[in-house]
Design an enzyme around this catalytic site. Structure first.
Site, PDB file in Angstrom:
ATOM      1  N   CYS A   1      34.375  17.942 -20.968  1.00 28.04           N
ATOM      2  CA  CYS A   1      35.064  18.304 -20.176  1.00 28.04           C
ATOM      3  C   CYS A   1      35.489  18.144 -19.109  1.00 28.04           C
ATOM      4  O   CYS A   1      35.611  17.687 -18.235  1.00 28.04           O
ATOM      5  CB  CYS A   1      36.063  19.662 -21.217  1.00 28.04           C
ATOM      6  N   SER A   2      35.596  19.680 -17.942  1.00 31.43           N
ATOM      7  CA  SER A   2      35.767  19.734 -16.777  1.00 31.43           C
ATOM      8  C   SER A   2      35.324  21.103 -16.202  1.00 31.43           C
ATOM      9  O   SER A   2      36.103  21.284 -15.001  1.00 31.43           O
ATOM     10  CB  SER A   2      37.067  18.538 -16.348  1.00 31.43           C
ATOM     11  N   CYS A   3      34.749  21.575 -16.859  1.00 27.37           N
ATOM     12  CA  CYS A   3      34.439  22.987 -16.141  1.00 27.37           C
ATOM     13  C   CYS A   3      33.723  22.650 -14.598  1.00 27.37           C
ATOM     14  O   CYS A   3      33.267  21.776 -14.095  1.00 27.37           O
ATOM     15  CB  CYS A   3      32.395  23.387 -17.097  1.00 27.37           C
TER      16      CYS A   3
ATOM     17  N   CYS B   1      31.288  17.427 -15.958  1.00 31.92           N
ATOM     18  CA  CYS B   1      30.695  18.181 -16.700  1.00 31.92           C
ATOM     19  C   CYS B   1      31.589  17.117 -18.087  1.00 31.92           C
ATOM     20  O   CYS B   1      32.845  17.010 -18.711  1.00 31.92           O
ATOM     21  CB  CYS B   1      31.737  19.416 -17.001  1.00 31.92           C
TER      22      CYS B   1
END
Lengths: 94, 186
Positions: free
Chosen positions: B90-92, B87
């Protein structure tokens, strides 16, 4: 849901740089890919970020791009791909 | 900002500290086990595998998994295609199936490099792919979450779901490694 683009269709990511919260990465703007699937319709995150309800829900697509098309110095092979979810309003026919 | 918001929610009586603590404990307690079981079931059941690839969320619900709000896309590795998830924004991450993402997944280094130099980054994880294998990087930019269905290791014929699940590592479901081979120590 009224999806403008079909699976397999060639689409180009609009080259624009509006302010605010966006989920279309900079690196893919202006590039052309193929629709891999239609994910459904979701509230527009650009609106949600402004505390609005993001409706009507916007069609979201997964679009496949050739890495060699996206990165001028890409070191991998011809077939390598990057697949990204992109909202309909960021796409135009290619 | 998180501290200010949390303190404000508690001050306004919308949440209690105990509720917050319990939810953090709940989140941290999640492991990749759920994801591993989904993969093992898919290895054993070709119809399930097909349904997972068509609609990951629906297939998980059919398996009896409680995955509210998870919009899952399952991508399968084959001898011709290797998938890896990142991602960049962000950090999905499919937390409902895999728990908390590892620190490296959330790092700028991983997020910026995996999308443009996947083979180099995979090499740093100890995974070298042949030239005739297509590398597909999935950037989870919006509402979908991704699970890689790794290839079933050779030498596992007749194995039970439980035994197979033990070979499915979190890293293989992100795509930075392959599932474990039988005979390797756990």
């Amino acid at each position: 849901m009224d999806a403008r683009f079909k699976v397999g269709e060639k689409v180009r990511v609009i080259k624009a740089y509006p302010p605010g919260h966006l989920r279309t990465p900079f690196y893919i703007r202006g590039h052309t890919g193929t629709v891999e699937r239609i994910c459904g319709a979701f509230p527009n995150p650009e609106e949600l970020a402004q505390m609005r309800d993001g409706l009507p829900a916007q069609p979201l697509y997964r679009v496949r791009f050739r890495q060699k098309d996206v990165w001028p110095d890409y070191q991998g092979t011809e077939n390598d791909a990057v697949e990204i979810e992109i909202y309909q309003h960021w796409l135009e026919p290619a | 900002m998180e501290v200010s918001l949390r303190e404000l929610l508690v001050e306004k009586g919308l949440l209690t500290e105990a509720q917050i603590r319990a939810e953090v404990e709940n989140m941290r307690g999640r492991t990749p086990e759920r994801g591993a079981r989904v993969v093992a079931r898919a290895w054993l059941d070709a119809e399930l595998r097909k349904r997972l690839l068509e609609n990951g969320t629906k297939a998980c619900e059919e398996l009896g998994l409680d995955v509210p709000a998870l919009k899952l896309v399952v991508v399968e590795n084959t001898p011709q295609v290797h998938n890896v998830i990142v991602c960049t924004l962000c950090s999905c991450y499919p937390r409902m199936l895999l728990g908390i993402p590892p620190d490296w997944y959330k790092s700028r280094a991983y997020r910026s490099r995996m999308v443009r130099a996947p083979r180099e980054v995979l090499l740093e994880f100890g995974l070298q792919l042949k030239e005739d294998v297509q590398v597909r990087v999935h950037d989870s930019t919006a509402d979908m979450r991704y699970l890689v269905l790794p290839m079933r290791p050779a030498g596992t014929e007749g194995w039970s779901e439980e035994r197979l699940a033990a070979l499915v590592t979190r890293d293989s479901m992100i795509g930075v490694s392959l599932a474990k081979s039988p005979g390797k120590s756990a």
